[in-house]
Design an enzyme around this catalytic site. Structure first.
Site, PDB file in Angstrom:
ATOM      1  N   GLU A  87      55.144  13.923  11.735  1.00 45.36           N
ATOM      2  CA  GLU A  87      55.377  14.066  13.174  1.00 45.36           C
ATOM      3  C   GLU A  87      54.149  13.694  14.008  1.00 45.36           C
ATOM      4  O   GLU A  87      54.263  12.979  15.014  1.00 45.36           O
ATOM      5  CB  GLU A  87      55.803  15.499  13.515  1.00 45.36           C
ATOM      6  CG  GLU A  87      57.151  15.909  12.938  1.00 45.36           C
ATOM      7  CD  GLU A  87      57.054  16.496  11.547  1.00 45.36           C
ATOM      8  OE1 GLU A  87      58.084  16.950  11.015  1.00 45.36           O
ATOM      9  OE2 GLU A  87      55.932  16.501  10.978  1.00 45.36           O
ATOM     10  N   HIS A 123      67.808  19.438  18.850  1.00 45.42           N
ATOM     11  CA  HIS A 123      67.928  20.805  18.331  1.00 45.42           C
ATOM     12  C   HIS A 123      67.010  21.719  19.141  1.00 45.42           C
ATOM     13  O   HIS A 123      66.043  22.274  18.651  1.00 45.42           O
ATOM     14  CB  HIS A 123      67.599  20.848  16.839  1.00 45.42           C
ATOM     15  CG  HIS A 123      68.534  20.021  15.997  1.00 45.42           C
ATOM     16  ND1 HIS A 123      68.672  18.666  16.167  1.00 45.42           N
ATOM     17  CD2 HIS A 123      69.377  20.373  14.989  1.00 45.42           C
ATOM     18  CE1 HIS A 123      69.553  18.203  15.294  1.00 45.42           C
ATOM     19  NE2 HIS A 123      70.014  19.220  14.567  1.00 45.42           N
ATOM     20  N   HIS A 126      62.905  27.323  13.086  1.00 43.16           N
ATOM     21  CA  HIS A 126      63.350  26.053  13.643  1.00 43.16           C
ATOM     22  C   HIS A 126      63.889  26.185  15.072  1.00 43.16           C
ATOM     23  O   HIS A 126      64.193  25.171  15.700  1.00 43.16           O
ATOM     24  CB  HIS A 126      64.444  25.440  12.757  1.00 43.16           C
ATOM     25  CG  HIS A 126      63.931  24.836  11.486  1.00 43.16           C
ATOM     26  ND1 HIS A 126      63.104  25.514  10.620  1.00 43.16           N
ATOM     27  CD2 HIS A 126      64.121  23.610  10.937  1.00 43.16           C
ATOM     28  CE1 HIS A 126      62.823  24.735   9.586  1.00 43.16           C
ATOM     29  NE2 HIS A 126      63.421  23.575   9.758  1.00 43.16           N
TER      30      HIS A 126
END
Length: 664
Positions: free
Chosen positions: A413, A463, A475
């Site tokens: 990332e 998300h 998450h």
């Protein structure tokens, strides 16, 4: 190559300027410039292709100082070779509004390609630049016309290699075999805390060999001839190259060289005098003898190099006029003429279709609609393409030797975000890359650097809340949207439906002075009806979605919570309480509107309630202490999304109760 006597003087000029500027500022890092002086001479005098009169020449080589604390090395090189960086600018090192800030900053200093501060990001940017060069060459070059043909060079130190991002991007660069990427490693064994052997004992050559790099070890970093030969060898490789240069930090300082004391502090007047005596450097501070200026001057070579390329490009334009025009447009960062028309049609299509879908799917639809007129689109995902939905029908995966327009960054990332910045800085592409919103933490510093550099990197985050559901609190994003809004010059969009998603993409693409995040839901969200004038207001970041005569309160919501606000307003209306619903997909853009518009939307003297599935603190800037916020100030839980929303109070009854509480 120039005689050793000359190159020695050229290197010592760097040492003198670095120590004098740091001493005058009483702040800075003289050790690296003094230690890398010969490496700089070898590269800049023998290989680096650039034009001081035109720092933006399209086919210039790119040079990045990843160990940016040694910025006086870069500033010395720019000054000596002929850029618009005067001796007065060097005297103003690290001072307010100078062209020589503490770390190199793009758009501040002519000839600086990227802003390097946090270690490791410069080399990550360089991978993005090298990737952009390779892809552009594959797309635009034609037999006999290699109009895109340049190298990317980066200086780096032990600190850059200790940073985890170096592993991420070096691994990918090796996999993609970016052979025009050359890193020169200042292997001096010293960092701020002292000798690195106590905490950094990696076998760096073996590490990079494992990545698939060409490695040239044990180069004498104080021999211009040795470094020159290593660079020449690197340019023949079919892989990226790491040149490991053995150096002495602070070389030339008789009492401090080789130790940590010379790393990050002025030498002191006595040691500066000792350096002058040791180097037999008789010039006064900030004075360079004319013969050394003549040896360093690159203005004529630069003009000739660009002139030769201009002739090549004129021939290219004669044979391939459309390609030449397209190349120039893209390198200037201009959107194509059909963009506005295409965007308007795509927005109109969302209004007509009225789809109830996840906004991550709405985002993919936006990409699909705009991609045909944006060949500069270069998408990607950090190993979540099927979840982030950043691919489109015509997308082609980039592979070693196989060009394309979609990058599988792998689980990298931070590396992805910093590479995107390098791609954007290089020019020719508009990069966008995606991951889950909660993983924005991994890439946050690269987002910050994009905002600082005012570049068009587009960060897609899906998300976006507890709506992620069963994956649980690790998450589920709670604080992330608000924290991203705290970064200056970063536009954050959290749309509520297909139309807002399309507008968000359009506005992010049209912006040329900064990056944007595009934040989307996993779960389906209903389409919100609007008239044409209301659709036009989405681009202002916040607007009245549902109004009422003489509203007694204002509900402000974003993303998935807009539906809740609309439903609560309907319930309140049934109870005789009129409320206005404001959708605010981008608080950053809304805040830039004039005071009259903001008052028109939010009203004056009317109680306000904000609704967002995240931390509450941010929203008090809009609702005031007398208002209320429906949010989450804890971490989430592992459960289906509908269960979670009810558990955390995202219900019509709770919102109605909050409104009534502010009316009392």
């Amino acid at each position: 190559m120039k005689p050793v006597q000359t190159t020695t003087l050229m290197a010592n000029a760097i040492r003198a300027l670095a120590m004098d500027a740091v001493q005058k500022a009483n702040s800075g890092h003289p050790g690296m410039p003094m230690g890398m002086a010969e490496i700089a001479v070898a590269l800049w005098d023998g290989h680096y292709r650039h034009n001081p009169a035109n720092p933006g020449w399209m086919n210039r080589d790119r040079f990045l100082l990843s160990n940016g604390h040694g910025s006086m090395l870069h500033y010395s090189l720019l000054h000596l070779s002929g850029y618009d960086l005067s001796m007065d600018d060097l005297r103003s090192f690290r001072q307010m509004h100078s062209k020589t800030p503490g770390h190199p900053e793009v758009h501040i200093t002519p000839g600086v390609e990227t802003t390097t501060g946090p270690l490791g990001q410069g080399i990550a940017n360089s991978v993005g630049m090298a990737l952009a060069e390779w892809l552009l060459a594959k797309e635009f070059n034609r037999p006999g016309f290699d109009i895109v043909d340049h190298h990317t060079y980066a200086f780096l130190g032990d600190g850059c290699l200790m940073e985890g991002i170096s592993h991420e991007v070096a691994s990918l660069a090796g996999t993609l075999r970016l052979n025009k990427l050359i890193w020169l490693y200042d292997d001096n064994g010293i960092s701020i805390d002292g000798k690195v052997e106590g905490w950094f004992t990696d076998n760096t050559p073996q590490r990079f060999a494992a990545y698939g790099w060409n490695v040239i070890p044990d180069v004498d970093g104080h021999s211009v001839e040795a470094v020159d030969a290593a660079i020449a060898q690197a340019k023949t490789s079919d892989r990226p190259t790491l040149i490991c240069c053995k150096t002495i930090i602070g070389k030339g300082s008789p009492n401090l060289q080789g130790g940590d004391k010379v790393h990050g502090a002025a030498l002191g007047e006595k040691e500066v005098a000792a350096v002058r005596e040791h180097l037999i450097w008789d010039a006064i501070p900030f004075d360079i003898p004319a013969p050394i200026y003549e040896a360093w001057d690159h203005k004529q070579k630069g003009l000739e190099a660009e002139g030769q390329w201009n002739k090549l490009f004129d021939g290219y334009r004669a044979q391939f006029p459309e390609l030449a025009s397209e190349f120039e447009r893209r390198m200037k960062g201009e959107l194509p003429g059909k963009f506005e028309e295409t965007l308007a049609a795509a927005i109109a299509a969302t209004v007509e279709k009225k789809e109830t879908i996840a906004t991550r799917k709405a985002s993919q639809n936006a990409i699909q609609a705009l991609a045909p007129v944006l060949p500069e689109f270069l998408g990607g995902s950090a190993d979540l393409t099927g979840s982030n939905l950043t691919n489109w029908k015509e997308s082609i995966a980039v592979r070693s030797g196989v060009p394309g327009n979609h990058i599988n960054y792998g689980v990298r990332e931070f590396g992805m975000a910093a590479m995107m910045n390098g791609i954007a800085l290089h020019g020719g592409y508009i990069p966008f890359g995606a991951t889950f919103l909660t993983f924005s933490d991994y890439s946050r510093n690269a987002l910050r650097m994009a905002a600082l550099m005012k570049i068009r990197s587009l960060f897609v985050f899906t998300h976006d809340s507890i709506g992620l559901g069963e994956d649980g609190p690790t998450h589920q994003s709670v604080e992330h949207v608000s924290s991203l809004r705290l970064i200056p010059n970063l536009d954050n969009w959290r749309p509520c439906d297909t139309t807002e998603s399309m507008v968000a993409w359009g506005e992010a693409l049209k912006r040329t002075d900064g990056p944007a995040t595009l934040i989307f839901s996993r779960q389906n969200l209903p389409y919100m009806e609007r008239d044409a004038s209301t659709v036009a207001c989405i681009a202002k970041g916040g607007y009245i979605l549902r109004d009422a005569d003489n509203p007694r309160a204002v509900l402000i919501a974003t993303g998935s919570e807009v539906e809740l606000a609309v439903n609560a307003a309907a319930t309140l209306a049934g109870q005789g309480i009129a409320v206005r619903v404001v959708s605010m997909p981008s608080t950053d853009v809304f805040d830039r509107q004039d005071a009259a518009y903001k008052q028109q939307v939010l009203g004056k003297g009317i109680p306000r309630v904000a609704i967002e599935a995240g931390v509450t603190d941010f929203w008090y800037k809009y609702v005031g202490l007398e208002g209320a916020v429906v949010g989450i100030d804890t971490f989430g839980e592992s459960a289906p999304a509908p269960v979670l929303f009810k558990h955390f109070g995202f219900t019509v009854d709770n919102v109605v109760g909050k409104v009534k509480s502010v009316l009392v």
